[in-house]
Motif scaffolding. Structure first.
Motif, short mmCIF file in Angstrom:
data_model
loop_
_atom_site.label_atom_id
_atom_site.label_comp_id
_atom_site.label_asym_id
_atom_site.label_seq_id
_atom_site.Cartn_x
_atom_site.Cartn_y
_atom_site.Cartn_z
N LEU A 180 0.84 -1.20 0.00
CA LEU A 180 0.00 0.00 0.00
C LEU A 180 0.87 1.25 0.00
N LEU A 236 -0.84 6.53 -8.91
CA LEU A 236 -0.11 5.38 -8.37
C LEU A 236 1.16 5.12 -9.18
N LEU A 266 -3.18 8.58 -1.59
CA LEU A 266 -3.27 7.40 -2.43
C LEU A 266 -4.56 6.61 -2.22
N VAL A 267 -5.27 6.84 -1.12
CA VAL A 267 -6.53 6.13 -0.91
C VAL A 267 -7.51 6.56 -2.00
N ASN A 268 -8.06 5.57 -2.70
CA ASN A 268 -8.93 5.81 -3.85
C ASN A 268 -8.19 6.55 -4.98
N GLY A 269 -6.86 6.41 -4.97
CA GLY A 269 -6.05 7.12 -5.97
C GLY A 269 -6.23 6.56 -7.38
N ALA A 314 2.38 1.98 -3.37
CA ALA A 314 1.43 2.28 -4.46
C ALA A 314 1.27 1.10 -5.40
N ARG A 370 -0.90 -1.33 -4.64
CA ARG A 370 -2.34 -1.56 -4.55
C ARG A 370 -2.95 -0.38 -3.82
N SER A 371 -4.26 -0.26 -3.86
CA SER A 371 -4.93 0.90 -3.28
C SER A 371 -5.99 0.47 -2.29
N SER A 372 -6.16 1.28 -1.23
CA SER A 372 -7.21 1.06 -0.25
C SER A 372 -8.30 2.11 -0.44
N SER A 373 -9.46 1.86 0.14
CA SER A 373 -10.55 2.83 0.03
C SER A 373 -11.03 3.29 1.41
#
Length: 246
Positions: free
Chosen positions: A70, A97, A89-92, A73, A75-78
């Motif tokens: 995470l 990314l 970067l959350v919901n990026g 970059a 993978r992405s978190s929401s």
């Protein structure tokens, strides 16, 4: 050295915003969806500062690699907030990314070297992601970095002709050659003997410090804990606070 993990540390609270390479607030992460949805990370709060070396420990399956990917970059978190180099970067978006990844060096346990490329070509491949650097300059930088990690006489060797420690040195050179702002290393010494493990960590620390970047190392290897300015621990997806002196 302090064992700590979050904003509860007074040093972190006094950190200038310009010195914050990673700033994580109330971050959660889930795998799957519906009935198969499973939470992996819980309410993570963490700041990494410019130029510091941090080690992340924890049992297998505690979420260390997930948190590393995470921050990298990959993978992405929401859920929550994860700022890297000042960007959320959350919901990026994919473009953000990708731009973030270009400023991060990655070192993994398995080396991930391409067998069909020489040591120099494996390192040069990392620089060629940056369009403003010519092929000639990329080649020169690759050779210079391999010299810096002690492989100047192995630049034309293929991975199959290198020892485990030498392969990891190539991986370090590849991660650092583009002068990243941050280096993320996932179990970089796990497959190495004691001397090789110490050598690659010392090389990584010295080169990265000379470049002024932040280093985060995920490891189970207690032999290398002394390189860290901070040690954070992750257990069952939770960061554990501990302000005791090591």
């Amino acid at each position: 050295m302090l064992l700590l993990n979050s904003e509860s540390n007074p040093v972190n609270n006094n950190t200038n915003d310009n010195d914050k390479v990673v700033e994580i607030t109330n971050l959660d992460f889930y795998f799957g969806s519906g009935a198969l949805k499973k939470q992996i990370l819980f309410d993570i709060n963490l700041t990494l500062k410019k130029g510091e070396v941090v080690i992340m420990k924890g049992p297998s399956g505690s979420g260390k690699t997930t948190l590393l990917t995470l921050m990298g970059a990959l993978r992405s978190s929401s859920h929550g907030s994860l700022k890297v180099f000042g960007k959320e970067l959350v919901n990026g978006k994919d473009k953000l990314l990708i731009e973030t990844r270009c400023n991060i060096g990655y070192i993994f346990q398995a080396h991930n070297l391409l067998k069909s490329l020489t040591a120099r070509q494996n390192v040069q491949m990392s620089i060629e992601l940056h369009n403003h650097i010519s092929s000639k300059e990329a080649k020169l930088r690759s050779i210079e970095m391999l010299n810096a990690v002690g492989l100047g006489d192995h630049i034309n060797y293929y991975p199959e002709n290198l020892s485990g420690g030498q392969k990891q040195r190539v991986a370090i050179a590849r991660a650092l050659v583009s002068h990243p702002k941050m280096v993320l290393a996932d179990e970089p010494t796990a497959a190495l003997d004691s001397k090789s493990g110490r050598d690659v960590v010392d090389i990584m620390e010295n080169l990265a410090k000379n470049q002024g970047c932040t280093i985060l190392i995920v490891t189970h290897d207690d032999r290398i804990l002394d390189v860290a300015e901070r040690i954070i621990e992750l257990e069952d997806g939770h960061l554990i606070s501990n302000l005791s002196e090591l």
